[in-house]
Design a protein around this motif. Structure first.
Motif, PDB file in Angstrom:
ATOM      1  N   GLY A 154       0.588  -1.137   0.027  1.00  0.00           N
ATOM      2  CA  GLY A 154      -0.125   0.145  -0.024  1.00  0.00           C
ATOM      3  C   GLY A 154       1.126   1.254   0.037  1.00  0.00           C
ATOM      4  N   GLU A 155       1.896   1.246   0.619  1.00  0.00           N
ATOM      5  CA  GLU A 155       2.918   2.546   0.724  1.00  0.00           C
ATOM      6  C   GLU A 155       3.563   2.297  -0.498  1.00  0.00           C
ATOM      7  OE1 GLU A 155       5.402   1.354   3.903  1.00  0.00           O
ATOM      8  OE2 GLU A 155       4.160   2.410   5.316  1.00  0.00           O
ATOM      9  N   LEU A 156       4.040   1.501  -1.228  1.00  0.00           N
ATOM     10  CA  LEU A 156       4.452   1.637  -2.489  1.00  0.00           C
ATOM     11  C   LEU A 156       3.589   2.104  -3.385  1.00  0.00           C
ATOM     12  CD1 LEU A 156       6.730  -1.473  -2.700  1.00  0.00           C
ATOM     13  CD2 LEU A 156       7.723   0.707  -2.223  1.00  0.00           C
ATOM     14  N   ALA A 157       2.445   1.622  -3.549  1.00  0.00           N
ATOM     15  CA  ALA A 157       1.226   2.199  -4.366  1.00  0.00           C
ATOM     16  C   ALA A 157       1.015   3.625  -4.206  1.00  0.00           C
ATOM     17  CB  ALA A 157       0.068   1.222  -4.148  1.00  0.00           C
ATOM     18  N   GLY A 158       0.924   3.993  -3.053  1.00  0.00           N
ATOM     19  CA  GLY A 158       0.829   5.321  -2.466  1.00  0.00           C
ATOM     20  C   GLY A 158       1.713   6.421  -3.247  1.00  0.00           C
ATOM     21  N   ARG A 159       3.137   5.858  -2.941  1.00  0.00           N
ATOM     22  CA  ARG A 159       4.177   6.596  -3.592  1.00  0.00           C
ATOM     23  C   ARG A 159       4.131   6.918  -4.929  1.00  0.00           C
ATOM     24  NH1 ARG A 159       9.026   3.866   0.292  1.00  0.00           N
ATOM     25  NH2 ARG A 159       8.155   4.625   2.203  1.00  0.00           N
ATOM     26  N   ALA A 160       3.926   5.597  -5.567  1.00  0.00           N
ATOM     27  CA  ALA A 160       3.811   5.541  -7.053  1.00  0.00           C
ATOM     28  C   ALA A 160       2.596   6.727  -7.721  1.00  0.00           C
ATOM     29  CB  ALA A 160       3.584   4.288  -7.641  1.00  0.00           C
ATOM     30  N   LEU A 161       1.280   6.482  -6.887  1.00  0.00           N
ATOM     31  CA  LEU A 161       0.155   7.325  -7.315  1.00  0.00           C
ATOM     32  C   LEU A 161       0.656   9.148  -7.053  1.00  0.00           C
ATOM     33  CD1 LEU A 161      -2.614   7.531  -8.268  1.00  0.00           C
ATOM     34  CD2 LEU A 161      -3.403   7.317  -5.809  1.00  0.00           C
ATOM     35  N   LEU A 162       1.317   9.328  -5.982  1.00  0.00           N
ATOM     36  CA  LEU A 162       1.658  10.592  -5.768  1.00  0.00           C
ATOM     37  C   LEU A 162       2.704  11.210  -6.778  1.00  0.00           C
ATOM     38  CD1 LEU A 162       1.611  12.883  -3.875  1.00  0.00           C
ATOM     39  CD2 LEU A 162       3.621  11.968  -2.674  1.00  0.00           C
ATOM     40  N   THR A 163       3.518  10.215  -7.141  1.00  0.00           N
ATOM     41  CA  THR A 163       4.576  10.599  -8.225  1.00  0.00           C
ATOM     42  C   THR A 163       3.826  10.580  -9.391  1.00  0.00           C
ATOM     43  OG1 THR A 163       6.264   9.478  -7.041  1.00  0.00           O
ATOM     44  CG2 THR A 163       6.640   9.803  -9.390  1.00  0.00           C
ATOM     45  N   LEU A 164       2.901   9.939  -9.777  1.00  0.00           N
ATOM     46  CA  LEU A 164       2.031  10.010 -11.071  1.00  0.00           C
ATOM     47  C   LEU A 164       1.366  11.432 -11.234  1.00  0.00           C
ATOM     48  CD1 LEU A 164       1.434   8.601 -13.681  1.00  0.00           C
ATOM     49  CD2 LEU A 164      -0.626   7.698 -12.217  1.00  0.00           C
ATOM     50  N   VAL A 165       0.721  11.898  -9.905  1.00  0.00           N
ATOM     51  CA  VAL A 165      -0.047  12.942  -9.872  1.00  0.00           C
ATOM     52  C   VAL A 165       0.742  14.063 -10.041  1.00  0.00           C
ATOM     53  CG1 VAL A 165      -1.351  14.606  -8.169  1.00  0.00           C
ATOM     54  CG2 VAL A 165      -2.103  11.740  -8.384  1.00  0.00           C
ATOM     55  N   VAL A 166       1.963  14.227  -9.404  1.00  0.00           N
ATOM     56  CA  VAL A 166       2.716  15.477  -9.441  1.00  0.00           C
ATOM     57  C   VAL A 166       3.261  15.770 -10.962  1.00  0.00           C
ATOM     58  CG1 VAL A 166       5.179  16.246  -8.809  1.00  0.00           C
ATOM     59  CG2 VAL A 166       3.642  15.223  -7.152  1.00  0.00           C
ATOM     60  N   VAL A 167       3.524  14.496 -11.755  1.00  0.00           N
ATOM     61  CA  VAL A 167       3.983  14.570 -12.949  1.00  0.00           C
ATOM     62  C   VAL A 167       2.978  14.890 -13.810  1.00  0.00           C
ATOM     63  CG1 VAL A 167       5.156  13.107 -14.821  1.00  0.00           C
ATOM     64  CG2 VAL A 167       6.077  12.908 -12.686  1.00  0.00           C
TER      65      VAL A 167
END
Length: 78
Positions: free
Chosen positions: A34-47
């Motif tokens: 879940g933490e890895l998915a959250g980090r990936a989602l946050l990165t995707l939103v910023v980009v």
């Protein structure tokens, strides 16, 4: 002020610089899925936000020299 009458053991001071603890810190906890998915989602939103803002600003960044030249000529003729 009186000084202590005991001599300072300089060998101890030299050993203190080289002292290493035999106590190890606990191992780092691994990130959960879940933490890895959250980090990936946050990165995707910023980009996506950066790309979106660039796409929205693209017309304002486009400089058309021909139109500006024609406008300046029209102002000078008047």
């Amino acid at each position: 002020m009186s000084r202590r009458g005991e001599p300072v053991p300089f060998a101890f001071v030299a050993d203190a610089d080289r002292f290493r603890s035999n106590v190890e810190p606990p191992p780092r906890e691994r990130a959960t899925a879940g933490e890895l998915a959250g980090r990936a989602l946050l990165t995707l939103v910023v980009v996506a936000g950066l790309v979106g803002s660039l796409l929205l600003a693209w017309p304002a960044l486009d400089v058309r020299l021909d139109e500006q030249g024609q406008r300046q000529e029209a102002v000078q003729e008047r």
